[in-house]
Design an enzyme around this catalytic site. Sequence first.
Site, PDB file in Angstrom:
ATOM      1  N   GLY A 128      71.329  41.720  31.725  1.00 20.61           N
ATOM      2  CA  GLY A 128      72.510  42.384  31.821  1.00 20.61           C
ATOM      3  C   GLY A 128      72.888  42.907  33.053  1.00 20.61           C
ATOM      4  O   GLY A 128      74.172  43.071  33.163  1.00 20.61           O
TER       5      GLY A 128
ATOM      6  N   ASP B  36      74.366  34.560  37.540  1.00 16.53           N
ATOM      7  CA  ASP B  36      73.981  35.247  36.135  1.00 16.53           C
ATOM      8  C   ASP B  36      75.219  35.129  35.438  1.00 16.53           C
ATOM      9  O   ASP B  36      76.535  35.692  35.463  1.00 16.53           O
ATOM     10  CB  ASP B  36      73.683  36.641  36.455  1.00 16.53           C
ATOM     11  CG  ASP B  36      72.334  36.827  37.113  1.00 16.53           C
ATOM     12  OD1 ASP B  36      71.317  36.297  36.348  1.00 16.53           O
ATOM     13  OD2 ASP B  36      72.146  37.348  38.136  1.00 16.53           O
TER      14      ASP B  36
ATOM     15  N   HIS C 248      72.200  30.873  35.189  1.00 20.42           N
ATOM     16  CA  HIS C 248      71.296  31.593  34.294  1.00 20.42           C
ATOM     17  C   HIS C 248      72.154  31.941  33.241  1.00 20.42           C
ATOM     18  O   HIS C 248      72.807  32.805  33.067  1.00 20.42           O
ATOM     19  CB  HIS C 248      70.646  32.585  34.856  1.00 20.42           C
ATOM     20  CG  HIS C 248      69.903  33.594  33.930  1.00 20.42           C
ATOM     21  ND1 HIS C 248      69.355  34.682  34.519  1.00 20.42           N
ATOM     22  CD2 HIS C 248      69.415  33.565  32.916  1.00 20.42           C
ATOM     23  CE1 HIS C 248      68.748  35.264  33.373  1.00 20.42           C
ATOM     24  NE2 HIS C 248      68.722  34.595  32.313  1.00 20.42           N
TER      25      HIS C 248
ATOM     26  N   GLY D  96      64.387  39.894  38.290  1.00 21.50           N
ATOM     27  CA  GLY D  96      64.746  41.231  37.684  1.00 21.50           C
ATOM     28  C   GLY D  96      63.699  42.258  38.559  1.00 21.50           C
ATOM     29  O   GLY D  96      62.669  42.314  38.133  1.00 21.50           O
ATOM     30  N   GLY D  97      64.453  43.161  39.384  1.00 18.58           N
ATOM     31  CA  GLY D  97      63.490  44.018  39.950  1.00 18.58           C
ATOM     32  C   GLY D  97      62.714  43.724  40.962  1.00 18.58           C
ATOM     33  O   GLY D  97      61.683  44.421  41.341  1.00 18.58           O
TER      34      GLY D  97
ATOM     35  N   SER E 165      69.717  42.792  44.431  1.00 17.46           N
ATOM     36  CA  SER E 165      69.995  43.839  44.984  1.00 17.46           C
ATOM     37  C   SER E 165      68.951  43.996  46.283  1.00 17.46           C
ATOM     38  O   SER E 165      69.501  44.655  47.315  1.00 17.46           O
ATOM     39  CB  SER E 165      69.691  45.106  44.151  1.00 17.46           C
ATOM     40  OG  SER E 165      68.613  45.082  43.403  1.00 17.46           O
TER      41      SER E 165
END
Length: 236
Positions: A165, A37, A68, A194-195, A216
């Site tokens: 972000g 990222d 990315h 994301g998520g 994560s």
Amino acid sequence: MSNSIKVNASVLCADFTKLESQIKMCEDAGAEMIHVDVMDGHFVPNITIGPVIVEAIRKTTKLPIEAHLMIENPGLYIDDFINAGTDIISLQVECYGTRTKESRGFGQYPKVSESFDAQAARVDIAKVKARGKKVFLVSNPATPLCFDEVLKEIDGVLVMSVNPGFAKQKFMPEVLEKIRSLRSRFKGDIEVDGGVNAQTAPDVIKAGANLVVSASYFFGSPNPEDVVKFLKSLPA
Ligand code: DX5
Ligand code: ZN
């Protein structure tokens, strides 16, 4: 078990004091790609990684590396990232064409497109292709699918399921319709970022994605190998 789902480990949640062993852990866990990222504090409100880190990662693994690029003027940096060892360059569509009034100024986030300049994007797509690497276009959650005219020229689409972000954000279910709609007309890779976790991944795969990014969920797990097995077992 489906073989078509690939897991892309985002090093944003890696322990940078031991990057080499963290990358080795990604390989051992069965991740097929490494997602880097890149943030510049302008396109997104955070600053992260540049080519020098990609170069270090490249020395530790043969896995494909995706950069990315959450940066302004990504075209200026394509060669640097490829020279550092990047295999896939992912370009945000909000860097081509016009942004919404609310996201045009410095510090106005998230960046959202209201129109897409295919010719401008083609210049950067061509730069990546000329180096023999893959190119993906990335769209932020509120940016519509406005780049159909270049779908045939790209290898994949990265659908952001959080505003870019930061890691550890909550998945935005409204992007599922975007994935479904894209899958109905695009045969290339559809990647979601994301998520992504045990609760959200089943819907992401069902909607038509074949490539999932995780920071994560993967790095935060006591057993990342199980995370990869779970993600790869999900029915399309
Ligand atoms: C967000 C980045 C993501 C992020 C994902 O701007 O593009 O790749 O690392 O983090 P998780 O998986 O924690 O949502
Ligand atoms: Zn990302």
